[in-house]
Motif scaffolding. Structure first.
Motif, PDB file in Angstrom:
ATOM      1  N   PRO A  12       0.809  -1.220   0.000  1.00 23.22           N
ATOM      2  CA  PRO A  12       0.000   0.000   0.000  1.00 23.22           C
ATOM      3  C   PRO A  12       0.841   1.269   0.000  1.00 23.22           C
ATOM      4  CG  PRO A  12      -0.802  -1.559   1.635  1.00 23.22           C
ATOM      5  CD  PRO A  12       0.515  -2.080   1.152  1.00 23.22           C
ATOM      6  N   ASP A  13       0.385   2.243  -0.769  1.00 20.00           N
ATOM      7  CA  ASP A  13       0.979   3.570  -0.943  1.00 20.00           C
ATOM      8  C   ASP A  13       2.194   3.501  -1.867  1.00 20.00           C
ATOM      9  OD1 ASP A  13       0.057   6.205   0.091  1.00 20.00           O
ATOM     10  OD2 ASP A  13       2.185   6.471   0.451  1.00 20.00           O
ATOM     11  N   GLY A  14       2.516   4.638  -2.427  1.00 26.25           N
ATOM     12  CA  GLY A  14       3.555   4.698  -3.442  1.00 26.25           C
ATOM     13  C   GLY A  14       4.934   4.986  -2.892  1.00 26.25           C
ATOM     14  N   PRO A  15       5.871   5.359  -3.768  1.00 24.51           N
ATOM     15  CA  PRO A  15       7.238   5.673  -3.338  1.00 24.51           C
ATOM     16  C   PRO A  15       7.246   6.827  -2.336  1.00 24.51           C
ATOM     17  CG  PRO A  15       7.128   5.410  -5.719  1.00 24.51           C
ATOM     18  CD  PRO A  15       5.714   5.445  -5.231  1.00 24.51           C
ATOM     19  N   TYR A  16       8.348   6.916  -1.575  1.00 27.17           N
ATOM     20  CA  TYR A  16       8.436   7.883  -0.487  1.00 27.17           C
ATOM     21  C   TYR A  16       9.725   8.675  -0.563  1.00 27.17           C
ATOM     22  CZ  TYR A  16       9.099   9.642   4.275  1.00 27.17           C
ATOM     23  OH  TYR A  16       9.341  10.445   5.356  1.00 27.17           O
ATOM     24  N   GLY A  17       9.641   9.966  -0.211  1.00 29.65           N
ATOM     25  CA  GLY A  17      10.834  10.803  -0.059  1.00 29.65           C
ATOM     26  C   GLY A  17      11.629  10.948  -1.339  1.00 29.65           C
ATOM     27  N   ASN A  18      12.917  10.584  -1.276  1.00 30.23           N
ATOM     28  CA  ASN A  18      13.789  10.713  -2.436  1.00 30.23           C
ATOM     29  C   ASN A  18      13.434   9.744  -3.558  1.00 30.23           C
ATOM     30  OD1 ASN A  18      15.384  12.705  -1.214  1.00 30.23           O
ATOM     31  ND2 ASN A  18      16.671  11.175  -0.203  1.00 30.23           N
ATOM     32  N   VAL A  19      12.673   8.707  -3.237  1.00 30.43           N
ATOM     33  CA  VAL A  19      12.276   7.720  -4.238  1.00 30.43           C
ATOM     34  C   VAL A  19      10.987   8.178  -4.897  1.00 30.43           C
ATOM     35  CG1 VAL A  19      11.736   5.306  -4.679  1.00 30.43           C
ATOM     36  CG2 VAL A  19      13.341   5.911  -2.853  1.00 30.43           C
ATOM     37  N   THR A  20      10.980   8.236  -6.226  1.00 29.40           N
ATOM     38  CA  THR A  20       9.814   8.673  -6.981  1.00 29.40           C
ATOM     39  C   THR A  20       9.392   7.581  -7.951  1.00 29.40           C
ATOM     40  OG1 THR A  20      11.118   9.653  -8.781  1.00 29.40           O
ATOM     41  CG2 THR A  20      10.664  11.055  -6.862  1.00 29.40           C
ATOM     42  N   VAL A  21       8.257   7.814  -8.609  1.00 27.88           N
ATOM     43  CA  VAL A  21       7.801   6.871  -9.632  1.00 27.88           C
ATOM     44  C   VAL A  21       8.850   6.737 -10.730  1.00 27.88           C
ATOM     45  CG1 VAL A  21       6.051   6.485 -11.420  1.00 27.88           C
ATOM     46  CG2 VAL A  21       5.364   7.270  -9.144  1.00 27.88           C
ATOM     47  N   ASP A  22       9.543   7.829 -11.041  1.00 28.12           N
ATOM     48  CA  ASP A  22      10.504   7.821 -12.154  1.00 28.12           C
ATOM     49  C   ASP A  22      11.819   7.127 -11.796  1.00 28.12           C
ATOM     50  OD1 ASP A  22       8.723   9.206 -13.794  1.00 28.12           O
ATOM     51  OD2 ASP A  22       9.422  11.155 -13.053  1.00 28.12           O
ATOM     52  N   ASN A  23      12.297   7.262 -10.549  1.00 32.53           N
ATOM     53  CA  ASN A  23      13.613   6.684 -10.220  1.00 32.53           C
ATOM     54  C   ASN A  23      13.520   5.412  -9.385  1.00 32.53           C
ATOM     55  OD1 ASN A  23      13.170   7.438  -7.514  1.00 32.53           O
ATOM     56  ND2 ASN A  23      14.405   9.294  -7.654  1.00 32.53           N
ATOM     57  N   PHE A  24      12.308   4.876  -9.194  1.00 28.80           N
ATOM     58  CA  PHE A  24      12.119   3.701  -8.343  1.00 28.80           C
ATOM     59  C   PHE A  24      12.972   2.535  -8.839  1.00 28.80           C
ATOM     60  CE2 PHE A  24      10.223  -0.229  -6.938  1.00 28.80           C
ATOM     61  CZ  PHE A  24       9.874   0.043  -5.633  1.00 28.80           C
ATOM     62  N   ARG A  37      16.181   2.330  -8.950  1.00 32.19           N
ATOM     63  CA  ARG A  37      17.495   2.712  -9.461  1.00 32.19           C
ATOM     64  C   ARG A  37      18.532   2.530  -8.355  1.00 32.19           C
ATOM     65  NH1 ARG A  37      17.498   8.505 -11.887  1.00 32.19           N
ATOM     66  NH2 ARG A  37      15.908   7.450 -13.171  1.00 32.19           N
ATOM     67  N   PRO A  38      19.686   1.925  -8.644  1.00 31.36           N
ATOM     68  CA  PRO A  38      20.706   1.703  -7.613  1.00 31.36           C
ATOM     69  C   PRO A  38      21.110   2.992  -6.924  1.00 31.36           C
ATOM     70  CG  PRO A  38      21.232   0.453  -9.598  1.00 31.36           C
ATOM     71  CD  PRO A  38      20.080   1.353  -9.956  1.00 31.36           C
ATOM     72  N   GLY A  39      21.195   2.947  -5.597  1.00 31.90           N
ATOM     73  CA  GLY A  39      21.641   4.097  -4.822  1.00 31.90           C
ATOM     74  C   GLY A  39      20.547   5.071  -4.436  1.00 31.90           C
ATOM     75  N   VAL A  40      19.327   4.887  -4.962  1.00 38.46           N
ATOM     76  CA  VAL A  40      18.221   5.784  -4.635  1.00 38.46           C
ATOM     77  C   VAL A  40      17.344   5.104  -3.592  1.00 38.46           C
ATOM     78  CG1 VAL A  40      16.255   7.084  -5.498  1.00 38.46           C
ATOM     79  CG2 VAL A  40      18.274   6.765  -6.951  1.00 38.46           C
ATOM     80  N   THR A  41      17.443   5.541  -2.340  1.00 37.95           N
ATOM     81  CA  THR A  41      16.683   4.922  -1.252  1.00 37.95           C
ATOM     82  C   THR A  41      16.138   5.993  -0.316  1.00 37.95           C
ATOM     83  OG1 THR A  41      18.668   4.685   0.118  1.00 37.95           O
ATOM     84  CG2 THR A  41      18.063   2.811  -1.278  1.00 37.95           C
ATOM     85  N   ASP A  42      15.068   5.635   0.367  1.00 38.65           N
ATOM     86  CA  ASP A  42      14.533   6.460   1.442  1.00 38.65           C
ATOM     87  C   ASP A  42      13.646   5.555   2.295  1.00 38.65           C
ATOM     88  OD1 ASP A  42      14.030   8.677   3.032  1.00 38.65           O
ATOM     89  OD2 ASP A  42      13.745  10.007   1.314  1.00 38.65           O
TER      90      ASP A  42
END
Length: 402
Positions: free
Chosen positions: A328-340, A342-347
């Motif tokens: 439930p619910d989508g990406p959060y913080g630094n993580v977006t629909v576009d960069n989900f 991607r290595p190194g992109v976490t929140d």
């Protein structure tokens, strides 16, 4: 996070007695261990300076650079201290190569934590002047009290309708504490039951024993009484569509550890291993899906889902040709629909739940779950995981072997 100027960093180098700085000539020997202790102490900010602490690598005790070669590999090793799971909750820090006093220096800048106390290897470190030490009972209480004045994440918000009796003392003392703290710390611990709960963010504070969301999910007797959507719905469907017959279904409830363990048992039961004795000289074992991929995607769903204001469960639907895990619910913080993905992109929407999952051994290091799942699927001969992201859900589709 404010970037310190060269002059501010130089002033810290020159102030030998500062409790905002620590200096190391290299990152070898026992320095990695001491560096993590320093990060833990800076994050706890016992004195309450509300200013970043800085760890310098490549500097002598007198504040003079020693000419260390600051390589990309060194910077990577320093950055790994943030996500290797040894410092919990996860610290907020940056790693840079800076030119100070005419020489290259590695600079690790650590922000005070909003969720103290912070532990390294099961121990709480604090800084008193130019030295660091293990926190005593009073210092630990001070750190716990500081949390009440912070803008804290939802997973350690108190749940007003819950009471201390909704926490399982047996699970907390006989399971969680034994995993969360080093043996010597537990043996020397004269803290009360409430002080221990507050230190672990399971209740609001020593003086307010209201359980937090974390406390109910981690060691609560019946978390779903207060968080009705915090369960896992499992379906095994004999077909490729939701309208096809259901041959196994379950609503998996309880604490997050119990839910994960029971869901893993379900996945193992349906992930039957086949034995091929005809195609090669020796028999070959084959499973439809690699267990490591199923585990990592499940852990991610439990960790990153939203627990606030929803009655929607995590959905694990096993079809004949694929498995869908819906969080439930989508990406959060630094993580977006576009960069989900991607290595190194976490929140982390739920950083304290991440702490619990690491404590119980479900997570070894942070930010590597999707990469691990991808590698496992490839090694098993499956197509790569597919992710469907929106503002309301993240759905991972794992397809069977071609």
């Amino acid at each position: 996070m404010k970037r310190l100027t060269d002059q501010e960093l130089t002033d810290l180098l020159n102030d030998i007695e500062s409790d905002h700085a620590e200096r190391k000539e290299s990152f070898k020997g026992d320095v990695p261990k001491k560096a993590r202790q320093a990060i833990c102490a800076f994050a706890n900010d016992l004195v309450g300076h509300e200013r970043p602490g800085v760890l310098f690598i490549g500097v002598k005790d007198n504040g003079e650079p020693c000419g260390l070669d600051v390589t990309d590999e060194l910077l990577r090793q320093l950055a790994d201290m943030k996500s290797d799971g040894n410092i919990l909750p996860l610290p907020v820090l940056t790693v840079e190569k800076r030119e100070l006093k005419g020489s290259s220096v590695a600079v690790v800048t650590v922000m005070p934590s909003d969720m103290p106390p912070v532990k390294y290897d099961g121990r709480i470190w604090v800084r008193c002047g130019p030295r660091r030490s293990l926190a005593n009972a009073q210092e630990e209480r001070v750190l716990s009290e500081k949390r009440r004045y912070k803008n804290i994440p939802f997973d350690i918000n108190p749940v007003p309708s819950a009471q201390l009796t909704d926490i399982s003392k047996g699970i907390f003392e006989n399971e969680f504490l034994l995993q969360a703290f080093a043996d010597d710390v537990l043996e020397a611990n004269g803290r009360s039951y409430e002080e221990r709960l507050a230190s672990c963010r399971m209740i609001a504070s020593v003086d307010d024993s209201t359980p937090t969301v974390l406390g109910l999910l981690a060691v609560g007797k019946s978390p779903q009484d207060f968080l009705p959507g915090a369960y896992i719905q499992f379906l095994r469907i004999d077909g490729e569509d939701l309208a096809d017959p259901v041959i196994d279904e379950d609503e998996i409830r309880g604490g997050i550890v119990e839910m994960i363990r029971r869901t893993e048992e379900k996945l193992k039961a349906h992930n039957r291993t086949a034995v091929d004795i005809t195609s090669q000289a020796t028999h070959q074992l084959a499973t439809p899906y690699p267990q490591a991929a199923l585990q990592q995607i499940l852990y991610n769903a439990v960790l990153h889902r939203v627990y606030e204001g929803t009655n929607t469960p995590i959905r694990v639907y096993w079809f004949n040709d694929r498995i869908e895990i819906n969080s439930p619910d989508g990406p959060y913080g630094n993580v977006t629909v576009d960069n989900f993905g991607r290595p190194g992109v976490t929140d982390y929407r739920n950083p304290n739940i991440a702490d619990v999952l690491k404590t119980f051994g479900f997570i070894q290091a942070f930010g590597r779950g999707i990469a691990t799942a991808r590698k496992a699927m490839e090694s098993n001969g499956n197509p790569p995981p597919e992710f469907e992201t929106s503002q309301t859900a993240v759905v991972c589709v794992l397809r069977g072997k071609l």
